[in-house]
Enzyme design. Structure first.
Site, PDB file in Angstrom:
ATOM      1  N   ARG A 121      81.392  31.807-140.750  1.00 53.67           N
ATOM      2  CA  ARG A 121      80.136  31.143-140.333  1.00 53.67           C
ATOM      3  C   ARG A 121      79.257  32.000-139.409  1.00 53.67           C
ATOM      4  NH1 ARG A 121      83.183  26.135-139.556  1.00 53.67           N
ATOM      5  NH2 ARG A 121      83.108  25.030-141.513  1.00 53.67           N
ATOM      6  N   LYS A 143      66.266  40.264-141.300  1.00 48.51           N
ATOM      7  CA  LYS A 143      66.327  39.768-142.686  1.00 48.51           C
ATOM      8  C   LYS A 143      67.554  40.366-143.366  1.00 48.51           C
ATOM      9  CE  LYS A 143      61.574  38.781-144.035  1.00 48.51           C
ATOM     10  NZ  LYS A 143      60.453  39.204-144.884  1.00 48.51           N
ATOM     11  N   GLU A 185      56.414  52.818-146.197  1.00 47.12           N
ATOM     12  CA  GLU A 185      56.551  51.548-145.439  1.00 47.12           C
ATOM     13  C   GLU A 185      55.892  51.688-144.057  1.00 47.12           C
ATOM     14  OE1 GLU A 185      57.251  48.489-145.892  1.00 47.12           O
ATOM     15  OE2 GLU A 185      58.593  48.306-147.611  1.00 47.12           O
ATOM     16  N   LYS A 226      56.298  47.095-135.924  1.00 45.67           N
ATOM     17  CA  LYS A 226      57.106  46.112-136.662  1.00 45.67           C
ATOM     18  C   LYS A 226      57.737  45.126-135.667  1.00 45.67           C
ATOM     19  CE  LYS A 226      60.102  44.409-139.795  1.00 45.67           C
ATOM     20  NZ  LYS A 226      60.860  44.404-141.006  1.00 45.67           N
ATOM     21  N   GLU A 236      59.003  34.235-140.472  1.00 42.60           N
ATOM     22  CA  GLU A 236      57.939  34.424-141.454  1.00 42.60           C
ATOM     23  C   GLU A 236      57.221  33.129-141.822  1.00 42.60           C
ATOM     24  OE1 GLU A 236      58.779  37.495-144.433  1.00 42.60           O
ATOM     25  OE2 GLU A 236      57.591  36.296-145.811  1.00 42.60           O
ATOM     26  N   ARG A 240      54.187  37.155-139.750  1.00 38.45           N
ATOM     27  CA  ARG A 240      55.126  38.126-140.322  1.00 38.45           C
ATOM     28  C   ARG A 240      54.862  38.376-141.809  1.00 38.45           C
ATOM     29  NH1 ARG A 240      61.622  38.568-139.212  1.00 38.45           N
ATOM     30  NH2 ARG A 240      62.008  40.277-140.666  1.00 38.45           N
ATOM     31  N   ASN A 244      54.338  41.789-145.946  1.00 36.79           N
ATOM     32  CA  ASN A 244      54.533  41.772-147.399  1.00 36.79           C
ATOM     33  C   ASN A 244      53.359  42.397-148.142  1.00 36.79           C
ATOM     34  OD1 ASN A 244      57.013  40.468-147.215  1.00 36.79           O
ATOM     35  ND2 ASN A 244      56.019  38.468-147.021  1.00 36.79           N
ATOM     36  N   HIS A 247      53.825  44.186-151.390  1.00 36.23           N
ATOM     37  CA  HIS A 247      55.159  43.818-151.882  1.00 36.23           C
ATOM     38  C   HIS A 247      55.144  42.834-153.042  1.00 36.23           C
ATOM     39  CE1 HIS A 247      56.467  45.947-148.372  1.00 36.23           C
ATOM     40  NE2 HIS A 247      57.740  45.675-148.579  1.00 36.23           N
ATOM     41  N   HIS A 251      57.504  44.476-155.461  1.00 39.00           N
ATOM     42  CA  HIS A 251      58.815  43.927-155.846  1.00 39.00           C
ATOM     43  C   HIS A 251      58.923  43.765-157.356  1.00 39.00           C
ATOM     44  CE1 HIS A 251      60.325  41.986-151.844  1.00 39.00           C
ATOM     45  NE2 HIS A 251      60.562  43.264-151.918  1.00 39.00           N
ATOM     46  N   HIS A 263      62.202  51.482-153.413  1.00 39.75           N
ATOM     47  CA  HIS A 263      61.426  50.383-152.843  1.00 39.75           C
ATOM     48  C   HIS A 263      60.074  50.844-152.275  1.00 39.75           C
ATOM     49  CE1 HIS A 263      60.518  46.704-150.725  1.00 39.75           C
ATOM     50  NE2 HIS A 263      60.368  47.400-149.612  1.00 39.75           N
TER      51      HIS A 263
HETATM   52  N1  GLY Z   1      60.379  43.807-144.452  1.00 41.31           N
HETATM   53  C1  GLY Z   1      59.498  42.779-144.094  1.00 41.31           C
HETATM   54  C2  GLY Z   1      59.995  41.942-142.960  1.00 41.31           C
HETATM   55  O1  GLY Z   1      60.929  42.316-142.288  1.00 41.31           O
HETATM   56  O2  GLY Z   1      59.459  40.895-142.728  1.00 41.31           O
END
Ligand code: GLY
Length: 371
Positions: A121, A143, A185, A226, A236, A240, A244, A247, A251, A263
């Site tokens: 958990r 993430k 990025e 960031k 997000e 946040r 994207n 993306h 993606h 990527h």
């Molecule tokens: N890679 C995008 C984020 O961390 O929100």
């Protein structure tokens, strides 16, 4: 000299340090003394480069240590691999006091972080990114995820590391295409959030690709920005989502290429198309679009390559993207370099298919002059 940043989430007790310096894999000051059980998760390439040495250093401390590795590349980031790694950790009787060290690029960070999120958990983990992409993006913000056959990162959790250890020395073994993968990025963060850093990137592109000092400045700026973004919006819900940018299309291209496209490179093409969408919608000036496309071309993002993809398949995949709502893809749109378009707290928008088609064809027919 060591640089330290702290990620401190607004309205939440979550906080963790990011240490940035050369040689941090040799000097283990960042490893909490009380930890007695450690699982290093890495991929087969990083195992040879760094993990075996780290294992030896940790074994000297008499702690219980397990080193697990898997084939490198995005294709390994799946249910089966997660299950296999978890079974190995369980079979060696690691309990809920165990710590995971996620040593590698974004794939390692995502799958190891997701294992940490669910093992017993939830246990603690430390992100130790060894690629530029992971240093400037995926290791920060908590993430974690795996891919499914229906798309990238569709299953996962927000689970914050207890620290992020960035040993800049690891960049010395990074192939050029992975350097560019990460630089794109970093460039994305500058395009959406910081005009000055974009201009620094533009002016110093040669040194960034060839020299240490300029690239270190880029890395530090990208990490700082960031961190600033994720701390304002941990899950997000609003701001946040600007990360994207590029993306939604990126993606889809990555999935369609069966992950042969790295990527950051896929995001580079995504930035071209999504900037063009912003221009067609009358938000972004042609001059700013030109600057962005010129810089991307210098990083090897050649618009004509988009012709090798089927646009209808791209559009279908964007509707499955986890940013989509009610099967409508969402796009982050650019107002100018350093600023995205938003309506109060809404940062991503529906775009008619006609506009996407127009942008896609306009970009893929673009000459190197960027017109
Ligand atoms: N890679 C995008 C984020 O961390 O929100």
């Amino acid at each position: 000299m060591m640089k330290t940043l702290v990620v401190k989430h607004a309205n939440s007790p979550t906080s963790y340090p990011i240490f940035i310096e050369q040689g941090l894999l040799k000097n283990l000051f960042w490893l909490p003394k009380h930890i007695q059980q450690i699982v290093i998760i890495t991929d087969n390439k990083v195992k040879k480069l760094y993990a075996q040495n780290l294992l030896k250093s940790l074994q000297k401390t008499k702690k219980k240590v397990l080193l697990l590795s898997f084939p490198s590349g995005e294709k390994a980031k799946n249910y089966q691999m997660k299950h296999k790694l978890e079974q190995k950790i369980l079979s060696k009787h690691f309990d809920r006091d165990a710590f995971i060290l996620a040593l590698g690029g974004g794939v390692v960070g995502d799958i190891a972080g997701f294992i940490a999120a669910t093992y017993m958990r939830g246990i603690s983990y430390i992100q130790i990114p060894t690629t530029l992409l992971a240093m400037v993006d995926s290791s920060i913000g908590g993430k974690t995820s795996i891919n499914t056959s229906l798309g990238k990162n569709l299953i996962g959790a927000f689970w914050h590391p207890s620290s992020v250890i960035i040993d800049l020395h690891c960049l010395k073994t990074l192939p050029q295409k992975h350097l560019i993968n990460g630089l794109i990025e970093a460039l994305k963060i500058f395009i959406i959030y910081d005009k000055n850093s974009f201009q620094f990137f533009e002016k110093n592109i040669h040194d960034i690709l060839n020299g240490e000092a300029a690239s270190h400045q880029i890395i530090f700026s990208a990490i700082r920005l960031k961190s600033q973004i994720v701390t304002q919006d941990e899950r997000e819900k609003h701001l946040r989502s600007i990360l994207n940018f590029g993306h939604t299309i990126g993606h889809a291209l990555e999935t369609l290429s069966n992950y042969r496209l790295l990527h950051g490179i896929a995001v580079g093409y995504g930035i071209l198309v999504e900037s063009k969408i912003s221009e067609i919608l009358g938000m972004l000036s042609r001059a700013d679009y030109f600057k962005i496309s010129q810089l991307l071309m210098k990083l090897g993002i050649h618009p004509k390559k988009l012709k090798t993809f089927n646009l209808q398949k791209i559009i279908a995949l964007t509707q499955l993207d986890k940013k989509a709502k009610e099967e409508k893809a969402k796009y982050v749109l650019l107002k100018k370099i350093g600023k995205i378009h938003h309506k109060s707290k809404q940062f991503a928008f529906d775009v008619p298919n006609k506009v996407i088609e127009h942008a896609f064809f306009a970009v893929s027919e673009m000459t190197n002059a960027g017109k």
